[in-house]
Design a protein around this motif. Structure first.
Motif, PDB file in Angstrom:
ATOM      1  N   ARG A  74       4.211  14.283  -1.900  1.00 27.65           N
ATOM      2  CA  ARG A  74       5.296  13.342  -2.101  1.00 27.65           C
ATOM      3  C   ARG A  74       5.197  12.644  -3.453  1.00 27.65           C
ATOM      4  O   ARG A  74       4.109  12.396  -3.967  1.00 27.65           O
ATOM      5  N   PHE A  75       6.378  12.331  -4.010  1.00 32.39           N
ATOM      6  CA  PHE A  75       6.503  11.533  -5.221  1.00 32.39           C
ATOM      7  C   PHE A  75       7.564  10.472  -4.934  1.00 32.39           C
ATOM      8  O   PHE A  75       8.745  10.809  -4.747  1.00 32.39           O
ATOM      9  N   ASP A  76       7.159   9.213  -4.887  1.00 31.87           N
ATOM     10  CA  ASP A  76       8.054   8.131  -4.497  1.00 31.87           C
ATOM     11  C   ASP A  76       8.257   7.142  -5.633  1.00 31.87           C
ATOM     12  O   ASP A  76       7.331   6.848  -6.398  1.00 31.87           O
ATOM     13  N   PHE A  77       9.464   6.605  -5.714  1.00 30.17           N
ATOM     14  CA  PHE A  77       9.766   5.516  -6.634  1.00 30.17           C
ATOM     15  C   PHE A  77      10.349   4.375  -5.816  1.00 30.17           C
ATOM     16  O   PHE A  77      11.424   4.495  -5.233  1.00 30.17           O
ATOM     17  N   GLY A  78       9.613   3.252  -5.752  1.00 32.24           N
ATOM     18  CA  GLY A  78      10.041   2.112  -4.954  1.00 32.24           C
ATOM     19  C   GLY A  78      10.261   0.881  -5.812  1.00 32.24           C
ATOM     20  O   GLY A  78       9.676   0.726  -6.890  1.00 32.24           O
ATOM     21  N   ALA A  79      11.108  -0.009  -5.334  1.00 32.54           N
ATOM     22  CA  ALA A  79      11.394  -1.274  -6.011  1.00 32.54           C
ATOM     23  C   ALA A  79      11.314  -2.396  -4.985  1.00 32.54           C
ATOM     24  O   ALA A  79      11.462  -2.175  -3.774  1.00 32.54           O
ATOM     25  N   GLY A  80      11.088  -3.607  -5.474  1.00 27.47           N
ATOM     26  CA  GLY A  80      10.918  -4.725  -4.558  1.00 27.47           C
ATOM     27  C   GLY A  80      11.410  -6.036  -5.105  1.00 27.47           C
ATOM     28  O   GLY A  80      12.370  -6.074  -5.896  1.00 27.47           O
ATOM     29  N   ARG A  81      10.741  -7.107  -4.716  1.00 25.30           N
ATOM     30  CA  ARG A  81      11.206  -8.444  -5.006  1.00 25.30           C
ATOM     31  C   ARG A  81      11.401  -8.707  -6.498  1.00 25.30           C
ATOM     32  O   ARG A  81      12.348  -9.361  -6.903  1.00 25.30           O
ATOM     33  N   ASP A  82      10.525  -8.202  -7.322  1.00 22.08           N
ATOM     34  CA  ASP A  82      10.608  -8.457  -8.754  1.00 22.08           C
ATOM     35  C   ASP A  82      11.826  -7.827  -9.401  1.00 22.08           C
ATOM     36  O   ASP A  82      12.170  -8.135 -10.536  1.00 22.08           O
ATOM     37  N   ASN A  83      12.488  -6.930  -8.679  1.00 23.55           N
ATOM     38  CA  ASN A  83      13.701  -6.314  -9.203  1.00 23.55           C
ATOM     39  C   ASN A  83      14.954  -7.109  -8.870  1.00 23.55           C
ATOM     40  O   ASN A  83      16.045  -6.748  -9.282  1.00 23.55           O
ATOM     41  N   PHE A  84      14.794  -8.216  -8.112  1.00 24.19           N
ATOM     42  CA  PHE A  84      15.903  -9.095  -7.773  1.00 24.19           C
ATOM     43  C   PHE A  84      15.770 -10.385  -8.575  1.00 24.19           C
ATOM     44  O   PHE A  84      14.889 -11.189  -8.304  1.00 24.19           O
ATOM     45  N   LYS A  85      16.604 -10.604  -9.538  1.00 19.68           N
ATOM     46  CA  LYS A  85      16.458 -11.740 -10.453  1.00 19.68           C
ATOM     47  C   LYS A  85      16.684 -13.087  -9.759  1.00 19.68           C
ATOM     48  O   LYS A  85      16.174 -14.107 -10.196  1.00 19.68           O
ATOM     49  N   ASN A  86      17.462 -13.073  -8.705  1.00 21.03           N
ATOM     50  CA  ASN A  86      17.831 -14.338  -8.082  1.00 21.03           C
ATOM     51  C   ASN A  86      17.039 -14.657  -6.827  1.00 21.03           C
ATOM     52  O   ASN A  86      17.425 -15.521  -6.050  1.00 21.03           O
ATOM     53  N   THR A  87      15.947 -13.925  -6.561  1.00 20.66           N
ATOM     54  CA  THR A  87      15.150 -14.210  -5.363  1.00 20.66           C
ATOM     55  C   THR A  87      13.811 -14.808  -5.735  1.00 20.66           C
ATOM     56  O   THR A  87      13.395 -14.748  -6.889  1.00 20.66           O
TER      57      THR A  87
ATOM     58  N   THR B 295       0.851  -1.191   0.000  1.00 21.27           N
ATOM     59  CA  THR B 295       0.000   0.000   0.000  1.00 21.27           C
ATOM     60  C   THR B 295       0.895   1.253   0.000  1.00 21.27           C
ATOM     61  O   THR B 295       2.109   1.151   0.230  1.00 21.27           O
ATOM     62  N   PRO B 296       0.324   2.436  -0.216  1.00 20.18           N
ATOM     63  CA  PRO B 296       1.138   3.663  -0.202  1.00 20.18           C
ATOM     64  C   PRO B 296       1.760   3.990   1.149  1.00 20.18           C
ATOM     65  O   PRO B 296       2.618   4.874   1.224  1.00 20.18           O
ATOM     66  N   THR B 297       1.351   3.293   2.225  1.00 21.88           N
ATOM     67  CA  THR B 297       1.885   3.598   3.550  1.00 21.88           C
ATOM     68  C   THR B 297       2.905   2.574   4.040  1.00 21.88           C
ATOM     69  O   THR B 297       3.395   2.701   5.154  1.00 21.88           O
ATOM     70  N   ASP B 298       3.212   1.547   3.234  1.00 15.13           N
ATOM     71  CA  ASP B 298       4.195   0.567   3.710  1.00 15.13           C
ATOM     72  C   ASP B 298       5.239   0.280   2.634  1.00 15.13           C
ATOM     73  O   ASP B 298       6.120   1.098   2.419  1.00 15.13           O
ATOM     74  N   LEU B 299       5.139  -0.863   1.938  1.00 13.66           N
ATOM     75  CA  LEU B 299       6.156  -1.237   0.955  1.00 13.66           C
ATOM     76  C   LEU B 299       5.810  -0.613  -0.396  1.00 13.66           C
ATOM     77  O   LEU B 299       5.210  -1.242  -1.266  1.00 13.66           O
ATOM     78  N   ARG B 300       6.202   0.636  -0.556  1.00  6.80           N
ATOM     79  CA  ARG B 300       5.881   1.381  -1.782  1.00  6.80           C
ATOM     80  C   ARG B 300       6.645   0.811  -2.972  1.00  6.80           C
ATOM     81  O   ARG B 300       7.857   0.648  -2.918  1.00  6.80           O
ATOM     82  N   GLY B 301       5.922   0.506  -4.031  1.00  3.45           N
ATOM     83  CA  GLY B 301       6.543  -0.067  -5.223  1.00  3.45           C
ATOM     84  C   GLY B 301       5.921  -1.380  -5.630  1.00  3.45           C
ATOM     85  O   GLY B 301       5.974  -1.758  -6.807  1.00  3.45           O
ATOM     86  N   TYR B 302       5.339  -2.104  -4.674  1.00  4.51           N
ATOM     87  CA  TYR B 302       4.575  -3.311  -5.000  1.00  4.51           C
ATOM     88  C   TYR B 302       3.168  -2.909  -5.443  1.00  4.51           C
ATOM     89  O   TYR B 302       2.687  -1.822  -5.126  1.00  4.51           O
ATOM     90  N   THR B 303       2.507  -3.811  -6.158  1.00  3.98           N
ATOM     91  CA  THR B 303       1.132  -3.561  -6.564  1.00  3.98           C
ATOM     92  C   THR B 303       0.202  -3.800  -5.385  1.00  3.98           C
ATOM     93  O   THR B 303       0.211  -4.874  -4.782  1.00  3.98           O
ATOM     94  N   TRP B 304      -0.601  -2.812  -5.070  1.00  3.70           N
ATOM     95  CA  TRP B 304      -1.537  -2.889  -3.949  1.00  3.70           C
ATOM     96  C   TRP B 304      -2.559  -4.007  -4.211  1.00  3.70           C
ATOM     97  O   TRP B 304      -3.237  -4.016  -5.224  1.00  3.70           O
ATOM     98  N   GLY B 305      -2.665  -4.939  -3.286  1.00  3.83           N
ATOM     99  CA  GLY B 305      -3.603  -6.042  -3.414  1.00  3.83           C
ATOM    100  C   GLY B 305      -2.978  -7.344  -3.854  1.00  3.83           C
ATOM    101  O   GLY B 305      -3.606  -8.399  -3.798  1.00  3.83           O
TER     102      GLY B 305
END
Length: 394
Positions: free
Chosen positions: A381-394, A302-312
């Motif tokens: 605020r304008f945020d750019f976040g990245a997460g698990r999908d940006n790590f090829k080996n995880t 969500t916009p208040t926690d792990l920003r960058g993942y798809t909400w839901g």
């Protein structure tokens, strides 16, 4: 008869010098006009800031209109407009914080409509706090199912996850101060979800089948809070510890009976001697039990926690996450005062889980963001976040 004709010749050196003088005059004129324009613009901004500062000092209300494009992974392009209104509930109280109401209305490139309003107000020398959230969405959405594996492995497509979702929420709270920095009060939560135009994958999901496309939930509970933050909406220092328990059930017309426990810990430390350079960190857990509908399960992204993942995308009965964030507001060169522009950088991670005793998945998250102060200590605020999908080996 012989006529003598005199031809006036032009010295190339003289002509070039003349052209250089003209060019120099033009450059100086343009530079002067540009500098004059910049100075006028600076003076207008300074006068505007001065008027705003005087209104704030007098406790008067200030409205800032906002608007422009945005982007989220689930909604895609958003064109939104809204505003921020701040005010004092008692102009004579020089110590009480300014209250605020901010709201927005947006249209998405996917054909969705979103709206929200948030009230944060302080009354009676901060002995009473009135808080409230209104949320509304009618959007083309995606539902991956419940659990980490579904969020990780279910492919997003028109046949597997797509459906339309209508959602609204009314979420008021009242806090009473019982001791310095300690508050207690009731909470109400009314929310509604309706799914439609479901893809075959959504219709085949066991949780969607169990709870159906329509869910109304009503709950009441209590909040216990310790809050020593200097400015709760944008703290530079202090600590928040909040425990909220809510019971949803038939006594408020709810279609489902379930319990919610939300534990939120936040700490803010000033970095160095300058206000506006802050290290903030958060640990939060949200735990539900009994007949929890899919729409009200704990979600990460969500916009208040792990920003960058798809909400839901990631949801389950419970979740826990942490965020460490550095916040920096730049100084004005001319005066050395705190300016309107800043940035943040964060490192975070969390887990969704069915059994709170077994944490067997991890979602990493990091990012950077830009901050612009539309009013003192009130940022866009304008945020750019990245997460698990940006790590090829995880």
């Amino acid at each position: 008869m012989k006529t003598n004709t005199h031809v006036l010749s032009t010295n190339p050196v003289t002509r070039n010098s003349f052209m250089r003088i003209i060019l120099l005059v033009l450059v100086i004129s343009l530079a002067f006009n540009s500098e004059l324009g910049a100075q006028k613009k600076h003076d207008r901004a300074a006068r505007k800031d001065s008027v705003k500062a005087a209104k704030i000092e007098a406790g008067e209300g200030i409205l800032s209109l906002l608007g422009g494009p945005g982007y989220t992974p689930e909604l895609k392009l958003i064109i939104a407009m809204g505003g921020l209104y701040t005010f004092k509930t008692n102009k004579e109280d020089s110590l009480i914080q300014r209250s605020s109401v901010n709201g927005s209305f947006g249209v998405t490139s996917t054909g969705g409509i979103t709206g929200r309003a948030i009230l944060t107000s302080y009354w009676k020398q901060d002995k009473i706090r009135l808080l409230g959230n209104l949320n509304f969405k009618t959007i083309p959405d995606n539902y991956w199912g419940v659990g980490y594996n579904n969020g990780l492995n279910t492919p997003k497509s028109d046949s597997t996850t797509a459906y339309d979702r209508l959602y609204w929420q009314v979420f008021p709270r009242i806090l009473f101060r019982v001791k310095e920095d300690f508050y207690i009060g009731p909470v109400l939560d009314f929310n509604y979800t309706k799914g439609s135009e479901e893809s075959p994958g959504v219709l085949a999901d066991p949780d969607y089948q169990e709870y159906g496309p329509k869910n109304y939930n009503g709950g009441a509970g209590i909040i216990l809070q310790y809050d020593s933050r200097d400015i709760p909406v944008n703290a530079y220092h202090g600590t928040l510890v909040q425990v909220m328990g809510t019971i949803y059930g038939n006594y408020l017309g709810s279609n489902n009976n379930y319990y919610l426990l939300d534990i939120d810990f936040r700490n803010y430390q000033q970095v160095g001697k300058t206000e506006g350079q802050t290290f903030a960190w958060t640990i939060r857990g949200r735990f539900t039990t009994k007949d929890v509908p899919y729409a009200e399960m704990s979600q990460l992204g969500t916009p208040t926690d792990l920003r960058g993942y798809t909400w839901g995308r990631f949801r389950d009965e419970s979740m826990i996450y942490f965020i460490g964030e550095y916040r920096h507001m730049f100084k004005k060169r001319a005066t050395g005062e705190r300016g309107k522009h800043g940035f943040v950088a964060w490192l975070a991670g969390g887990s969704i889980l069915e059994d709170v005793t077994q944490i067997n998945n991890f979602l990493p998250n990091f990012g950077i963001g830009y901050r612009f102060a539309v009013q003192p200590r009130m940022n866009v605020r304008f945020d750019f976040g990245a997460g698990r999908d940006n790590f090829k080996n995880t």
